[in-house]
Scaffold this motif. Structure first.
Motif, PDB file in Angstrom:
ATOM      1  N   ASN A   1       0.805  -1.230   0.000  1.00 19.33           N
ATOM      2  CA  ASN A   1       0.000   0.000   0.000  1.00 19.33           C
ATOM      3  C   ASN A   1       0.839   1.282   0.000  1.00 19.33           C
ATOM      4  O   ASN A   1       0.477   2.249  -0.673  1.00 19.33           O
ATOM      5  CB  ASN A   1      -0.972   0.003   1.184  1.00 19.33           C
ATOM      6  N   PRO A   2       1.962   1.352   0.747  1.00 15.81           N
ATOM      7  CA  PRO A   2       2.790   2.566   0.655  1.00 15.81           C
ATOM      8  C   PRO A   2       3.282   2.829  -0.766  1.00 15.81           C
ATOM      9  O   PRO A   2       3.434   3.986  -1.171  1.00 15.81           O
ATOM     10  CB  PRO A   2       3.965   2.263   1.597  1.00 15.81           C
ATOM     11  N   GLY A   3       3.520   1.751  -1.526  1.00 16.14           N
ATOM     12  CA  GLY A   3       3.933   1.925  -2.914  1.00 16.14           C
ATOM     13  C   GLY A   3       2.844   2.566  -3.754  1.00 16.14           C
ATOM     14  O   GLY A   3       3.117   3.426  -4.611  1.00 16.14           O
ATOM     15  N   LEU A   4       1.586   2.170  -3.498  1.00 19.39           N
ATOM     16  CA  LEU A   4       0.460   2.780  -4.227  1.00 19.39           C
ATOM     17  C   LEU A   4       0.291   4.239  -3.824  1.00 19.39           C
ATOM     18  O   LEU A   4      -0.016   5.101  -4.666  1.00 19.39           O
ATOM     19  CB  LEU A   4      -0.822   1.995  -3.944  1.00 19.39           C
ATOM     20  N   ILE A   5       0.494   4.537  -2.547  1.00 18.82           N
ATOM     21  CA  ILE A   5       0.366   5.919  -2.069  1.00 18.82           C
ATOM     22  C   ILE A   5       1.501   6.769  -2.615  1.00 18.82           C
ATOM     23  O   ILE A   5       1.299   7.939  -2.987  1.00 18.82           O
ATOM     24  CB  ILE A   5       0.321   5.936  -0.529  1.00 18.82           C
ATOM     25  N   GLY A   6       2.705   6.213  -2.697  1.00 16.07           N
ATOM     26  CA  GLY A   6       3.801   6.942  -3.315  1.00 16.07           C
ATOM     27  C   GLY A   6       3.542   7.227  -4.783  1.00 16.07           C
ATOM     28  O   GLY A   6       3.944   8.270  -5.309  1.00 16.07           O
ATOM     29  N   THR A   7       2.845   6.330  -5.434  1.00 15.19           N
ATOM     30  CA  THR A   7       2.545   6.492  -6.855  1.00 15.19           C
ATOM     31  C   THR A   7       1.442   7.516  -7.081  1.00 15.19           C
ATOM     32  O   THR A   7       1.514   8.330  -8.016  1.00 15.19           O
ATOM     33  CB  THR A   7       2.120   5.135  -7.466  1.00 15.19           C
ATOM     34  N   TYR A   8       0.414   7.528  -6.207  1.00 15.15           N
ATOM     35  CA  TYR A   8      -0.768   8.353  -6.470  1.00 15.15           C
ATOM     36  C   TYR A   8      -1.007   9.475  -5.465  1.00 15.15           C
ATOM     37  O   TYR A   8      -1.873  10.321  -5.680  1.00 15.15           O
ATOM     38  CB  TYR A   8      -2.012   7.465  -6.566  1.00 15.15           C
ATOM     39  N   GLY A   9      -0.297   9.494  -4.323  1.00 18.48           N
ATOM     40  CA  GLY A   9      -0.317  10.664  -3.467  1.00 18.48           C
ATOM     41  C   GLY A   9      -1.261  10.657  -2.281  1.00 18.48           C
ATOM     42  O   GLY A   9      -1.696   9.608  -1.788  1.00 18.48           O
ATOM     43  N   ILE A  10      -1.575  11.884  -1.820  1.00 14.50           N
ATOM     44  CA  ILE A  10      -2.360  12.118  -0.599  1.00 14.50           C
ATOM     45  C   ILE A  10      -3.718  11.424  -0.655  1.00 14.50           C
ATOM     46  O   ILE A  10      -4.234  10.961   0.371  1.00 14.50           O
ATOM     47  CB  ILE A  10      -2.560  13.629  -0.378  1.00 14.50           C
ATOM     48  N   SER A  11      -4.320  11.338  -1.820  1.00 11.36           N
ATOM     49  CA  SER A  11      -5.625  10.677  -1.941  1.00 11.36           C
ATOM     50  C   SER A  11      -5.545   9.239  -1.446  1.00 11.36           C
ATOM     51  O   SER A  11      -6.468   8.737  -0.803  1.00 11.36           O
ATOM     52  CB  SER A  11      -6.101  10.712  -3.397  1.00 11.36           C
ATOM     53  N   GLY A  12      -4.419   8.564  -1.742  1.00  8.84           N
ATOM     54  CA  GLY A  12      -4.227   7.201  -1.275  1.00  8.84           C
ATOM     55  C   GLY A  12      -4.061   7.129   0.232  1.00  8.84           C
ATOM     56  O   GLY A  12      -4.540   6.190   0.876  1.00  8.84           O
ATOM     57  N   PHE A  13      -3.380   8.139   0.813  1.00  5.69           N
ATOM     58  CA  PHE A  13      -3.215   8.161   2.271  1.00  5.69           C
ATOM     59  C   PHE A  13      -4.554   8.344   2.970  1.00  5.69           C
ATOM     60  O   PHE A  13      -4.833   7.689   3.981  1.00  5.69           O
ATOM     61  CB  PHE A  13      -2.258   9.285   2.685  1.00  5.69           C
ATOM     62  N   ILE A  14      -5.400   9.218   2.455  1.00  5.79           N
ATOM     63  CA  ILE A  14      -6.735   9.414   3.030  1.00  5.79           C
ATOM     64  C   ILE A  14      -7.508   8.092   3.005  1.00  5.79           C
ATOM     65  O   ILE A  14      -8.192   7.726   3.967  1.00  5.79           O
ATOM     66  CB  ILE A  14      -7.513  10.496   2.267  1.00  5.79           C
ATOM     67  N   SER A  15      -7.376   7.359   1.907  1.00  7.58           N
ATOM     68  CA  SER A  15      -8.112   6.121   1.718  1.00  7.58           C
ATOM     69  C   SER A  15      -7.582   4.994   2.603  1.00  7.58           C
ATOM     70  O   SER A  15      -8.320   4.397   3.399  1.00  7.58           O
ATOM     71  CB  SER A  15      -8.028   5.701   0.245  1.00  7.58           C
ATOM     72  N   TYR A  16      -6.263   4.686   2.488  1.00  6.78           N
ATOM     73  CA  TYR A  16      -5.669   3.544   3.170  1.00  6.78           C
ATOM     74  C   TYR A  16      -5.136   3.862   4.572  1.00  6.78           C
ATOM     75  O   TYR A  16      -4.965   2.958   5.389  1.00  6.78           O
ATOM     76  CB  TYR A  16      -4.517   2.973   2.346  1.00  6.78           C
ATOM     77  N   GLY A  17      -4.866   5.143   4.835  1.00 11.32           N
ATOM     78  CA  GLY A  17      -4.273   5.507   6.113  1.00 11.32           C
ATOM     79  C   GLY A  17      -5.244   6.077   7.118  1.00 11.32           C
ATOM     80  O   GLY A  17      -4.935   6.146   8.315  1.00 11.32           O
ATOM     81  N   LEU A  18      -6.440   6.497   6.665  1.00 12.86           N
ATOM     82  CA  LEU A  18      -7.408   7.104   7.578  1.00 12.86           C
ATOM     83  C   LEU A  18      -8.786   6.426   7.511  1.00 12.86           C
ATOM     84  O   LEU A  18      -9.257   5.877   8.502  1.00 12.86           O
ATOM     85  CB  LEU A  18      -7.542   8.602   7.263  1.00 12.86           C
ATOM     86  N   ALA A  19      -9.429   6.469   6.350  1.00 11.05           N
ATOM     87  CA  ALA A  19     -10.805   5.976   6.246  1.00 11.05           C
ATOM     88  C   ALA A  19     -10.902   4.490   6.575  1.00 11.05           C
ATOM     89  O   ALA A  19     -11.719   4.072   7.404  1.00 11.05           O
ATOM     90  CB  ALA A  19     -11.348   6.248   4.834  1.00 11.05           C
ATOM     91  N   LEU A  20     -10.079   3.665   5.953  1.00 12.86           N
ATOM     92  CA  LEU A  20     -10.141   2.225   6.189  1.00 12.86           C
ATOM     93  C   LEU A  20      -9.780   1.850   7.618  1.00 12.86           C
ATOM     94  O   LEU A  20     -10.504   1.067   8.256  1.00 12.86           O
ATOM     95  CB  LEU A  20      -9.229   1.500   5.200  1.00 12.86           C
ATOM     96  N   PRO A  21      -8.688   2.384   8.199  1.00 11.08           N
ATOM     97  CA  PRO A  21      -8.330   1.999   9.576  1.00 11.08           C
ATOM     98  C   PRO A  21      -9.392   2.342  10.612  1.00 11.08           C
ATOM     99  O   PRO A  21      -9.691   1.532  11.491  1.00 11.08           O
ATOM    100  CB  PRO A  21      -7.043   2.788   9.846  1.00 11.08           C
ATOM    101  N   VAL A  22      -9.960   3.553  10.531  1.00  6.85           N
ATOM    102  CA  VAL A  22     -10.966   3.964  11.512  1.00  6.85           C
ATOM    103  C   VAL A  22     -12.172   3.023  11.461  1.00  6.85           C
ATOM    104  O   VAL A  22     -12.673   2.557  12.494  1.00  6.85           O
ATOM    105  CB  VAL A  22     -11.400   5.425  11.267  1.00  6.85           C
ATOM    106  N   ALA A  23     -12.628   2.705  10.244  1.00  6.31           N
ATOM    107  CA  ALA A  23     -13.779   1.815  10.098  1.00  6.31           C
ATOM    108  C   ALA A  23     -13.446   0.403  10.579  1.00  6.31           C
ATOM    109  O   ALA A  23     -14.266  -0.245  11.244  1.00  6.31           O
ATOM    110  CB  ALA A  23     -14.227   1.786   8.641  1.00  6.31           C
ATOM    111  N   ALA A  24     -12.251  -0.076  10.262  1.00  5.26           N
ATOM    112  CA  ALA A  24     -11.867  -1.441  10.620  1.00  5.26           C
ATOM    113  C   ALA A  24     -11.753  -1.613  12.133  1.00  5.26           C
ATOM    114  O   ALA A  24     -12.210  -2.631  12.690  1.00  5.26           O
ATOM    115  CB  ALA A  24     -10.545  -1.806   9.946  1.00  5.26           C
ATOM    116  N   ILE A  25     -11.164  -0.647  12.808  1.00  7.45           N
ATOM    117  CA  ILE A  25     -10.995  -0.755  14.258  1.00  7.45           C
ATOM    118  C   ILE A  25     -12.348  -0.671  14.962  1.00  7.45           C
ATOM    119  O   ILE A  25     -12.621  -1.414  15.914  1.00  7.45           O
ATOM    120  CB  ILE A  25     -10.036   0.335  14.767  1.00  7.45           C
ATOM    121  N   PHE A  26     -13.206   0.219  14.489  1.00 11.21           N
ATOM    122  CA  PHE A  26     -14.566   0.319  15.044  1.00 11.21           C
ATOM    123  C   PHE A  26     -15.295  -1.017  14.896  1.00 11.21           C
ATOM    124  O   PHE A  26     -15.918  -1.526  15.839  1.00 11.21           O
ATOM    125  CB  PHE A  26     -15.342   1.424  14.325  1.00 11.21           C
ATOM    126  N   SER A  27     -15.215  -1.607  13.718  1.00  7.05           N
ATOM    127  CA  SER A  27     -15.898  -2.869  13.452  1.00  7.05           C
ATOM    128  C   SER A  27     -15.319  -3.999  14.297  1.00  7.05           C
ATOM    129  O   SER A  27     -16.059  -4.854  14.811  1.00  7.05           O
ATOM    130  CB  SER A  27     -15.770  -3.214  11.962  1.00  7.05           C
TER     131      SER A  27
END
Length: 510
Positions: free
Chosen positions: A74-100
């Motif tokens: 995933n860091p490789g995808l974020i390095g390729t595509y930028g901040i949008s990837g960090f919002i997706s894989y580094g914030l939105a997904l983790p918060v939802a996963a931990i809550f669940s």
């Protein structure tokens, strides 16, 4: 003369890496031998016969949930595509996963202990009193081989660069070693090896997250300016040129839905069954969730790597997204830090790989072979030693299949092995979501409602992905999160409607 420092540096990294791997192998084998002595049947292999500390199991959980995908791919995808990837894989997904995770763990563990379920398929079958449904989920678990492939590829990317090996040889070594020792100890050794791996991952997470401090010396704006100079899309919250982070539906909504459902995987939910006392659950969740969130933040290192390699090349050689972090580690850090990080990256993969091998082999042995075999053969398998022997054969077959798929992804990936893995894993937990949810919170749910919802999820996911339904699926690289979101929402609607339409039945006092 310019080449000598590089050659000497490579020799130092290679020698140190081999030494570290030797020490790691001896430590793992020590725990495996101890675990093997306490493993006499499939129950011991799947759940363990030792009373584990909830903190140990929590670390094991964090290590299992955040794998090579989080630390390498995933860091490789974020390095390729930028901040949008960090919002997706580094914030939105983790918060939802931990809550669940917090929401689902207690209910799953309560029923799992009550019916002595060793696997997710058994949990399904016992909960809904339907052996065919359990068999369906056992076969569905084979989709998790795609996740094993992702991890094998991630570890291979790191080792091949650190050791200067051909990727095929590194891949063969990884598979022979990990699948080999997982034939013996099972859960009794895995919790301890996972703990070693999790501790090393904590150290590496801190190193990688802080490794970009120099880019922030003049402030956050300067960091963003460096990325903007490479590609303006790298600093935008949306990257319309990427196949994964084009709009808020993709990077936030889909990741929240996927994050909630991602917990419905056997190597995650069944981890709580290792706890012998209900009073241990809160401590287990606190340790697991805290460490896990730290691990998820590692993906920001992909942005640091992009600044180091702005054109995604090292010399004249292009760097694929899957190889970006491993290249960053072996070129950016001094030898002593490189070795620590390499160990942590390998640990990130090994921890989840162990859990997947253990849960998938247990499912194939207990829920497929034991159910579809002739009665005479089944009686032989009921003997603890015979069951363990069959499980070892299953692991050997899994190793062969994993090698073949992993090698194909190394030489010819569809942008990234992440796409291959997500398509299989997301399909699995999309099908599992409604059965798990209804099983814990709607005790009177009709079995047919759950079965139809699960089948609907499978049809919607693969139908949308391979049928090219919607504009999102018209591109060369398709985002499995969109197909999964449609499957989860579609099956949820179907399941809820059928819950109210079909007659209720009380199965168990939950």
């Amino acid at each position: 003369m310019d080449k000598y420092p590089i050659i000497l540096g490579q020799i130092s990294v290679v020698t140190a890496t081999y030494s570290l791997l030797g020490v790691y192998a001896m430590a793992v084998l020590y725990f495996v031998v101890n675990g093997m002595r306490k493993t006499t049947n499939m129950s011991d292999y799947a759940l363990g016969s030792v009373q584990f500390s909830p903190a140990f199991v929590g670390l094991s959980l964090a290590a299992s949930m955040t794998s090579a995908a989080t630390f390498i791919i995933n860091p490789g995808l974020i390095g390729t595509y930028g901040i949008s990837g960090f919002i997706s894989y580094g914030l939105a997904l983790p918060v939802a996963a931990i809550f669940s995770l917090v929401l689902l763990t207690k209910g799953f563990r309560k029923f799992g202990n009550k019916v002595s379920a060793l696997t997710m398929a058994q949990w399904m079958g016992n909960r809904y009193k339907n052996e065919k449904f359990a068999l369906f989920f056992a076969f569905l678990s084979l989709l998790l081989i795609t996740f094993i492939v992702l991890i094998c590829v991630g570890i291979t990317q790191v080792l091949s660069k650190a050791l200067g090996l051909d990727p095929a040889y590194a891949l063969a070594g990884v598979i022979v070693f990990v699948f080999g020792y997982m034939m013996f100890g099972g859960a009794n050794s895995m919790v301890y090896t996972n703990t070693i791996q999790a501790v090393s991952m904590v150290i590496v997470a801190i190193i990688l997250i802080s490794s970009g401090y120099e880019y922030f010396e003049k402030g956050v704006n300067d960091f963003f300016n460096k990325l903007t100079a490479i590609d303006p899309n790298l600093t935008k919250p949306l990257n319309p040129e990427s196949p994964l982070f084009r709009d808020y539906f993709e990077i936030i909504f889909c990741q929240i839905v996927v994050g909630i459902a991602v917990v419905c995987q056997p190597h995650i939910l069944t981890k709580s069954l290792l706890l012998k006392k209900s009073t241990d659950v809160n401590r287990y969740l606190l340790v697991g969730a805290t460490v896990q969130f730290l691990f998820f933040l590692v993906v920001i290192a992909g942005l640091y790597a992009r600044i180091e390699f702005p054109d995604m090349k090292i010399g004249d050689t292009p760097i694929a997204p899957d190889g970006l972090i491993s290249t960053y580690v072996v070129t950016k850090f001094p030898v002593y830090l490189s070795i620590i990080i390499i160990f942590g990256l390998i640990s990130a993969g090994m921890s989840t790989l162990e859990g997947l091998i253990q849960s998938l082999s247990s499912t194939i042995t207990s829920d497929i072979i034991m159910k579809v075999s002739p009665e005479a053969f089944r009686k032989k398998l009921e003997d603890g030693k015979a069951g363990i022997m069959v499980n070892k054969i299953v692991i050997i077959l899994l190793a062969i299949v994993s090698f073949l798929f992993s090698y194909q992804q190394l030489i010819n990936p569809n942008m990234s092995v992440a796409i291959f893995a997500q398509n299989g894993v997301y399909a699995y937990f999309s099908c599992a979501f409604i059965p798990v949810l209804f099983g814990m919170f709607l005790p009177r749910a009709n079995t047919n409602a759950v079965i139809i919802a699960a089948l609907s999820a499978l049809i919607i996911h693969f139908g949308m992905y391979y049928g090219g339904i919607t504009a999102y699926m018209q591109t060369t690289v398709k985002n499995p999160a969109i197909a999964s979101t449609a499957a989860i929402l579609g099956s949820s609607i179907i399941g809820i409607l059928l819950y109210f339409v079909l007659p209720k039945k009380q199965y168990h006092d939950m």
